[in-house]
Design a protein around this motif. Sequence first.
Motif, PDB file in Angstrom:
ATOM      1  N   GLU A   1      -3.988   6.298  -6.442  1.00  0.00           N
ATOM      2  CA  GLU A   1      -5.312   5.681  -6.267  1.00  0.00           C
ATOM      3  C   GLU A   1      -5.315   4.219  -6.722  1.00  0.00           C
ATOM      4  O   GLU A   1      -6.053   3.392  -6.178  1.00  0.00           O
ATOM      5  N   GLU A   2      -4.489   3.905  -7.710  1.00  0.00           N
ATOM      6  CA  GLU A   2      -4.457   2.521  -8.209  1.00  0.00           C
ATOM      7  C   GLU A   2      -3.791   1.592  -7.182  1.00  0.00           C
ATOM      8  O   GLU A   2      -4.291   0.508  -6.888  1.00  0.00           O
ATOM      9  N   VAL A   3      -2.656   2.042  -6.662  1.00  0.00           N
ATOM     10  CA  VAL A   3      -1.943   1.203  -5.693  1.00  0.00           C
ATOM     11  C   VAL A   3      -2.780   1.028  -4.426  1.00  0.00           C
ATOM     12  O   VAL A   3      -2.952  -0.093  -3.924  1.00  0.00           O
ATOM     13  N   VAL A   4      -3.315   2.138  -3.948  1.00  0.00           N
ATOM     14  CA  VAL A   4      -4.080   2.067  -2.693  1.00  0.00           C
ATOM     15  C   VAL A   4      -5.298   1.150  -2.851  1.00  0.00           C
ATOM     16  O   VAL A   4      -5.556   0.292  -2.003  1.00  0.00           O
ATOM     17  N   MET A   5      -6.011   1.296  -3.970  1.00  0.00           N
ATOM     18  CA  MET A   5      -7.209   0.475  -4.121  1.00  0.00           C
ATOM     19  C   MET A   5      -6.875  -0.979  -4.461  1.00  0.00           C
ATOM     20  O   MET A   5      -7.607  -1.896  -4.077  1.00  0.00           O
ATOM     21  N   ALA A   6      -5.753  -1.190  -5.151  1.00  0.00           N
ATOM     22  CA  ALA A   6      -5.337  -2.586  -5.405  1.00  0.00           C
ATOM     23  C   ALA A   6      -5.032  -3.266  -4.070  1.00  0.00           C
ATOM     24  O   ALA A   6      -5.426  -4.415  -3.835  1.00  0.00           O
ATOM     25  N   LEU A   7      -4.351  -2.530  -3.190  1.00  0.00           N
ATOM     26  CA  LEU A   7      -4.030  -3.137  -1.889  1.00  0.00           C
ATOM     27  C   LEU A   7      -5.292  -3.302  -1.037  1.00  0.00           C
ATOM     28  O   LEU A   7      -5.391  -4.227  -0.237  1.00  0.00           O
ATOM     29  N   TYR A   8      -6.250  -2.408  -1.235  1.00  0.00           N
ATOM     30  CA  TYR A   8      -7.498  -2.495  -0.460  1.00  0.00           C
ATOM     31  C   TYR A   8      -8.346  -3.672  -0.949  1.00  0.00           C
ATOM     32  O   TYR A   8      -8.780  -4.519  -0.168  1.00  0.00           O
ATOM     33  N   VAL A   9      -8.575  -3.682  -2.268  1.00  0.00           N
ATOM     34  CA  VAL A   9      -9.474  -4.703  -2.814  1.00  0.00           C
ATOM     35  C   VAL A   9      -8.833  -6.093  -2.756  1.00  0.00           C
ATOM     36  O   VAL A   9      -9.499  -7.087  -2.519  1.00  0.00           O
ATOM     37  N   ARG A  10      -7.498  -6.155  -2.980  1.00  0.00           N
ATOM     38  CA  ARG A  10      -6.814  -7.449  -3.007  1.00  0.00           C
ATOM     39  C   ARG A  10      -5.895  -7.651  -1.794  1.00  0.00           C
ATOM     40  O   ARG A  10      -4.814  -8.221  -1.914  1.00  0.00           O
ATOM     41  N   ARG A  11      -6.377  -7.189  -0.657  1.00  0.00           N
ATOM     42  CA  ARG A  11      -5.623  -7.369   0.592  1.00  0.00           C
ATOM     43  C   ARG A  11      -5.367  -8.858   0.851  1.00  0.00           C
ATOM     44  O   ARG A  11      -4.328  -9.246   1.390  1.00  0.00           O
ATOM     45  N   ASP A  12      -6.322  -9.667   0.420  1.00  0.00           N
ATOM     46  CA  ASP A  12      -6.175 -11.121   0.589  1.00  0.00           C
ATOM     47  C   ASP A  12      -4.938 -11.632  -0.143  1.00  0.00           C
ATOM     48  O   ASP A  12      -4.255 -12.536   0.314  1.00  0.00           O
ATOM     49  N   PHE A  13      -4.639 -11.035  -1.278  1.00  0.00           N
ATOM     50  CA  PHE A  13      -3.521 -11.491  -2.102  1.00  0.00           C
ATOM     51  C   PHE A  13      -2.200 -10.863  -1.662  1.00  0.00           C
ATOM     52  O   PHE A  13      -1.190 -11.558  -1.518  1.00  0.00           O
ATOM     53  N   TYR A  14      -2.220  -9.544  -1.436  1.00  0.00           N
ATOM     54  CA  TYR A  14      -0.955  -8.860  -1.106  1.00  0.00           C
ATOM     55  C   TYR A  14      -0.579  -8.995   0.363  1.00  0.00           C
ATOM     56  O   TYR A  14       0.576  -8.781   0.718  1.00  0.00           O
ATOM     57  N   ARG A  15      -1.540  -9.314   1.199  1.00  0.00           N
ATOM     58  CA  ARG A  15      -1.298  -9.400   2.645  1.00  0.00           C
ATOM     59  C   ARG A  15      -0.646  -8.105   3.134  1.00  0.00           C
ATOM     60  O   ARG A  15       0.337  -8.105   3.878  1.00  0.00           O
ATOM     61  N   ALA A  16      -1.170  -7.009   2.655  1.00  0.00           N
ATOM     62  CA  ALA A  16      -0.604  -5.691   2.979  1.00  0.00           C
ATOM     63  C   ALA A  16      -1.724  -4.658   2.904  1.00  0.00           C
ATOM     64  O   ALA A  16      -2.710  -4.861   2.204  1.00  0.00           O
ATOM     65  N   TYR A  17      -1.555  -3.563   3.629  1.00  0.00           N
ATOM     66  CA  TYR A  17      -2.596  -2.525   3.653  1.00  0.00           C
ATOM     67  C   TYR A  17      -1.936  -1.155   3.744  1.00  0.00           C
ATOM     68  O   TYR A  17      -0.752  -1.041   4.076  1.00  0.00           O
ATOM     69  N   THR A  18      -2.711  -0.118   3.428  1.00  0.00           N
ATOM     70  CA  THR A  18      -2.226   1.255   3.618  1.00  0.00           C
ATOM     71  C   THR A  18      -3.136   1.932   4.639  1.00  0.00           C
ATOM     72  O   THR A  18      -4.206   1.408   4.958  1.00  0.00           O
ATOM     73  N   GLN A  19      -2.703   3.114   5.091  1.00  0.00           N
ATOM     74  CA  GLN A  19      -3.566   3.831   6.047  1.00  0.00           C
ATOM     75  C   GLN A  19      -4.293   4.990   5.374  1.00  0.00           C
ATOM     76  O   GLN A  19      -4.785   5.903   6.024  1.00  0.00           O
TER      77      GLN A  19
END
Length: 411
Positions: A244-262
């Motif tokens: 849940e931490e990784v998924v939400m970090a990538l969701y909330v900070r998509r601008d920073f990581y330039r990455a997403y999950t499904q």
Amino acid sequence: MEKERHIRIFDTTLRDGEQSPGVALSLDQKLEIAQALARLNVDIIEAGFPVSGPLEFEAVRRIATEVKGPIIAALARTHTLDIDQAAKALEGAEKPRIHVFTSASKVHLQYMLKRTEEEVLEMADRMVRYAKRYVDDVEFSAQDVMRADWDFVKRLYEVAVEAGATTINIPDTTGYGTPEEYGALIRRIRDEVVRGRDVVISTHTHDDLGLATANALAGVLNGAGQVECTINGIGERAGNTALEEVVMALYVRRDFYRAYTQVNTREIYRVSRLVERYTGMPVPPNKAIVGDNAFAHESGIHQDGVLKHRSTYEIMDAELIGRRPAVLVLGKHSGRAAFKKALEDLGYRDLPEEELKKLFARFKEIAEKKGPLSAEELQALVESEREPPPISSSWSTSSSSPAPASCPPPR
Ligand code: KIV
Ligand code: ZN
């Protein structure tokens, strides 16, 4: 601008997570969790380690046959028997993966495997090729990479890629690495081992120093395309990276990581509760994303801010992960704004300023002694402090405030 990358979520709750001290899931519980993970839309479910026993074998077999959607992975050491059992358990899977692992650090080779580096290289080569006879999708891991010599790590993963591994997983088995080191390691794997070939690099980080999520995200920043994690971060010792931490970090900070999950984030909370219940491992109240307090506000300043605009103290909506909206806890730290709002929510609108002041003082007194008050307790407090209505007027019909859940007797 750099293209956004899809990060595969490899859930190992049922394998590494189930290795948590004291946890033993039944076959039915494993199946139910696997179905919930499929609804969560993870990319890969590591269902278990089939050679470790008949129950484990059966659980992997049932999950492979019954759970549709994600790739189903089974773990195997670099032994033919392990790989045979993994392949057999995965026969019914639409998308099977065999996950072959060995070790990389000197301490593991010397005391656990009792093998030389040359022997480990030879076995890795032979066993990845052996697994490829059964399935195309073969993942290779070497335990304790973070404490191993780079030259050996490079040779080992090179051998695995040459033998046909399609995913190479880089475990920090003992949770020893820092984000800077782990990120640099992943970058080196990308630049010196993968070298543009079609192979996914995966992170696998443990939480012994509380750095598992930070390390996994450092891996993502440096080229990893898969993250291995567990629900609620359960796992050996201090646990694994929390999904849940990784998924939400990538969701909330998509601008920073330039990455997403499904991942279907709205299922997160439900799966978290299911895993908590079946494993008997309680989620701490302050746990990120899924803890009871993760979306609760008690201090007066925070409550005032949230009442004015949620974004003052919240970076994501609770509903996004399938929880009820954030709550204002009415406790000793609460301020008048939240108290007034809570009373309004209970139907006590337009209370005279004097009365509100008196009620707030009384509420603070009680909260100091007993802790936060529930809605029912608040209601009872208001009713007990208010002027009783005239005897002639009826309680149930003429009161301007709603009838409390349990009316105090008229005084
Ligand atoms: O932590 C670890 O090294 C593992 C491997 C089996 C991938 O769980
Ligand atoms: Zn692990």
